[in-house]
Scaffold this motif. Structure first.
Motif, PDB file in Angstrom:
ATOM      1  N   ARG A  69       0.842  -1.196   0.000  1.00 29.88           N
ATOM      2  CA  ARG A  69       0.000   0.000   0.000  1.00 29.88           C
ATOM      3  C   ARG A  69       0.876   1.245   0.000  1.00 29.88           C
ATOM      4  NH1 ARG A  69       0.052  -1.791   5.176  1.00 29.88           N
ATOM      5  NH2 ARG A  69      -1.856  -2.988   5.018  1.00 29.88           N
ATOM      6  N   GLY A  70       0.212   2.397  -0.109  1.00 27.18           N
ATOM      7  CA  GLY A  70       0.899   3.671   0.049  1.00 27.18           C
ATOM      8  C   GLY A  70       2.052   3.874  -0.914  1.00 27.18           C
ATOM      9  N   LEU A  71       3.070   4.559  -0.434  1.00 27.14           N
ATOM     10  CA  LEU A  71       4.211   4.873  -1.282  1.00 27.14           C
ATOM     11  C   LEU A  71       4.964   3.622  -1.717  1.00 27.14           C
ATOM     12  CD1 LEU A  71       5.665   8.060   0.452  1.00 27.14           C
ATOM     13  CD2 LEU A  71       3.996   7.892  -1.407  1.00 27.14           C
ATOM     14  N   GLY A  72       5.011   2.618  -0.863  1.00 27.57           N
ATOM     15  CA  GLY A  72       5.691   1.380  -1.239  1.00 27.57           C
ATOM     16  C   GLY A  72       5.070   0.752  -2.464  1.00 27.57           C
ATOM     17  N   ASN A  73       3.748   0.754  -2.531  1.00 28.06           N
ATOM     18  CA  ASN A  73       3.049   0.213  -3.692  1.00 28.06           C
ATOM     19  C   ASN A  73       3.310   1.065  -4.929  1.00 28.06           C
ATOM     20  OD1 ASN A  73       0.107  -0.112  -5.298  1.00 28.06           O
ATOM     21  ND2 ASN A  73       0.984  -1.989  -4.479  1.00 28.06           N
ATOM     22  N   GLU A  74       3.411   2.372  -4.734  1.00 24.44           N
ATOM     23  CA  GLU A  74       3.740   3.262  -5.853  1.00 24.44           C
ATOM     24  C   GLU A  74       5.120   2.938  -6.416  1.00 24.44           C
ATOM     25  OE1 GLU A  74       3.203   5.950  -8.767  1.00 24.44           O
ATOM     26  OE2 GLU A  74       1.700   5.480  -7.254  1.00 24.44           O
ATOM     27  N   PHE A  75       6.065   2.600  -5.548  1.00 22.51           N
ATOM     28  CA  PHE A  75       7.404   2.240  -6.007  1.00 22.51           C
ATOM     29  C   PHE A  75       7.365   0.942  -6.822  1.00 22.51           C
ATOM     30  CE2 PHE A  75       8.870   4.404  -1.852  1.00 22.51           C
ATOM     31  CZ  PHE A  75       8.742   5.657  -2.432  1.00 22.51           C
ATOM     32  N   CYS A  76       6.553  -0.022  -6.373  1.00 27.32           N
ATOM     33  CA  CYS A  76       6.392  -1.262  -7.145  1.00 27.32           C
ATOM     34  C   CYS A  76       5.895  -0.948  -8.552  1.00 27.32           C
ATOM     35  CB  CYS A  76       5.390  -2.191  -6.454  1.00 27.32           C
ATOM     36  SG  CYS A  76       5.905  -2.833  -4.846  1.00 27.32           S
ATOM     37  N   ARG A  77       4.904  -0.092  -8.651  1.00 29.10           N
ATOM     38  CA  ARG A  77       4.322   0.254  -9.947  1.00 29.10           C
ATOM     39  C   ARG A  77       5.337   1.006 -10.816  1.00 29.10           C
ATOM     40  NH1 ARG A  77      -1.400   0.006 -10.054  1.00 29.10           N
ATOM     41  NH2 ARG A  77      -2.221  -0.842  -8.113  1.00 29.10           N
ATOM     42  N   ALA A  78       6.122   1.871 -10.192  1.00 28.90           N
ATOM     43  CA  ALA A  78       7.133   2.613 -10.947  1.00 28.90           C
ATOM     44  C   ALA A  78       8.152   1.661 -11.557  1.00 28.90           C
ATOM     45  CB  ALA A  78       7.829   3.624 -10.030  1.00 28.90           C
ATOM     46  N   PHE A  79       8.553   0.644 -10.818  1.00 28.83           N
ATOM     47  CA  PHE A  79       9.519  -0.317 -11.341  1.00 28.83           C
ATOM     48  C   PHE A  79       8.941  -1.118 -12.502  1.00 28.83           C
ATOM     49  CE2 PHE A  79      11.966  -0.657  -7.062  1.00 28.83           C
ATOM     50  CZ  PHE A  79      12.574   0.552  -7.327  1.00 28.83           C
ATOM     51  N   ILE A  80       7.679  -1.528 -12.374  1.00 31.09           N
ATOM     52  CA  ILE A  80       7.049  -2.259 -13.471  1.00 31.09           C
ATOM     53  C   ILE A  80       6.880  -1.353 -14.685  1.00 31.09           C
ATOM     54  CG2 ILE A  80       4.903  -3.369 -14.205  1.00 31.09           C
ATOM     55  CD1 ILE A  80       4.746  -4.700 -11.531  1.00 31.09           C
ATOM     56  N   ASP A  81       6.511  -0.101 -14.450  1.00 32.94           N
ATOM     57  CA  ASP A  81       6.430   0.868 -15.548  1.00 32.94           C
ATOM     58  C   ASP A  81       7.762   0.987 -16.288  1.00 32.94           C
ATOM     59  OD1 ASP A  81       3.878   1.798 -15.855  1.00 32.94           O
ATOM     60  OD2 ASP A  81       4.103   3.489 -14.490  1.00 32.94           O
TER      61      ASP A  81
END
Length: 317
Positions: A69-81
Motif C-alpha cells: 500500500r501507500g508509497l511502497g506500492n507506488e514504487f512497485c508500480r514505478a519499477f514495473i512501468d
C-alpha cells in the motif's frame, strides 16, 4: 504509510526473467495521471523516441518492503512501468501482499501486449522490526529468484504525540520499524548483493530528516528519519568498494490514501502544509516514481550515500 511486512510466498505468475515489450511498458497503468494514458510520442518516420536505457529496470530483480500500500506500492508500480517483471513485495499481512501482487500483474496487462505469464511477482510476509523475519524473507527471495538487484526499504509509520504524552511502548515500536527495520533490510540486501557483484539499495526517509514539521508534534518520527538518512550515508561509504550503493529518498507531504483520509477531517491542516510548500501543493505519490527509479537503476551508478528530496521546495525555506 506502510508499516511492516511478509514471509510466506505466493507466486502470482511464473517464468522468471520473462520481459514485457517496450511498447507495453508505456501504457501499463490506466489509473495513473493523464500523461501515462497518452499514446507514446512518435519521432519522424514513425519510430518511438530514444530514451536513456540507464533508467530501465528490465531484467532486474527488485524487492520492496511495505509494498502492499501507500508509497511502497507506488514504487512497485514505478519499477514495473520501467520494465521490471521480477519482484518480491514484502508487507505485514499475507492477504494484502498477495492482493498487491495480483493487482500489479493485472494492471500491467491492461491496454498492453503484456501477458500474466510475462511476470513473476511474489508476496512475502515479513515484520521488518524483527531481524529473524527479515532474514527469512530475504532467504526466500533468493531461493526463488537467485539474485537481488534493487531493494527499497519503504516500510514505516508516523504518529503525532507531544513529547510529554508519547507512550514509550509506541516510541519503541516506531524506532523498531523505521530505524531497525531499515537497517535489517539494507544489511540483508547487501549480504546477498555483494557476492553477485553489487546492487542498489534505496532507504526511504523523509524531508522531516532535515526540518521540524509544524503544527503537528512528531519528534520521535523526525529523529527516526534523520537516523535513516545518516544510515544511508554511513552504509554507502562502508559498502562503496563492494559494489553496493545506498541512497536515500526523502518525500515531502504526499497525498496517499491514508493522508487524504486524515485531511478530510482537518482542512486547515492541509491548507497549512500547502502554504508552507513553495510549490503551493502537496505531492502526488506518482511524483516520486522518477526519483525512486533513478536511485534504483544504473542512472545513478556514481551516487552513494546521497539524499534525493522530493518535497515541492519545502526544505529550501
Amino acid at each position: 504509510m506502510s508499516t511492516q511486512l511478509f514471509a510466506r510466498s505466493i507466486t502470482v505468475v511464473a517464468r522468471p526473467g520473462a520481459r514485457a515489450g517496450s511498447s507495453a511498458l508505456r501504457a501499463r497503468f490506466s489509473t495513473r495521471p493523464a500523461l501515462q494514458n497518452a499514446a507514446p510520442a512518435q519521432a519522424k518516420g514513425g519510430k518511438s523516441p530514444r530514451v536513456l536505457q540507464d533508467f530501465s529496470m528490465e531484467g532486474r530483480v527488485c524487492l520492496i518492503t511495505g509494498g502492499a500500500r501507500g508509497l511502497g506500492n507506488e514504487f512497485c508500480r514505478a519499477f514495473i512501468d520501467s520494465g521490471c517483471t521480477t519482484m518480491a513485495i514484502l508487507d505485514l499481512k499475507q492477504s494484502e501482499a498477495e492482493d498487491a501482487a495480483r493487482d500489479l500483474v493485472a494492471t500491467a496487462c491492461l491496454n498492453s501486449d503484456s501477458k500474466p505469464e510475462d511476470f513473476k511477482i511474489i508476496g512475502l510476509e515479513c515484520d521488518v522490526s524483527s531481524e529473524r523475519s527479515v532474514i527469512k524473507a530475504f532467504n526466500e527471495t533468493m531461493d526463488t529468484f537467485g539474485r537481488l538487484d534493487s531493494v527499497v526499504a519503504s516500510a514505516g509509520i508516523v504518529e503525532n504525540y507531544s513529547a510529554f504524552d508519547y507512550p514509550f511502548d509506541r516510541i519503541k515500536r516506531l524506532y523498531d520499524i523505521n530505524v531497525h527495520g531499515a537497517f535489517f533490510t539494507a544489511r540483508e540486501a547487501a549480504r546477498n548483493m555483494i557476492p553477485q557483484g553489487g546492487g542498489a539499495i534505496v532507504l526511504v526517509s523523509s524531508m522531516s530528516a532535515n526540518i521540524v514539521n509544524i503544527p503537528q508534534p512528531q519528534t520521535p518520527y523526525n529523529a527516526s528519519k534523520a537516523a535513516v538518512k545518516h544510515m544511508a550515508a554511513s552504509l554507502g561509504v562502508e559498502w562503496a568498494k563492494k559494489g553496493v550503493r545506498v541512497n536515500v529518498l526523502s518525500p515531502g507531504y504526499m497525498l496517499t490514501k491514508l493522508t487524504k483520509t486524515i485531511l478530510e477531517h482537518d482542512r486547515e491542516l492541509k491548507k497549512t502544509w500547502e502554504s508552507l510548500t513553495p510549490m503551493g501543493r502537496m505531492g502526488e505519490p506518482h511524483d516520486l516514481a522518477g526519483a525512486v527509479v533513478f536511485l534504483a537503476s544504473d542512472a545513478s551508478r556514481f551516487m552513494t550515500g546521497a539524499e534525493v528530496r522530493v518535497d515541492g521546495g519545502y526544505c529550501i525555506i
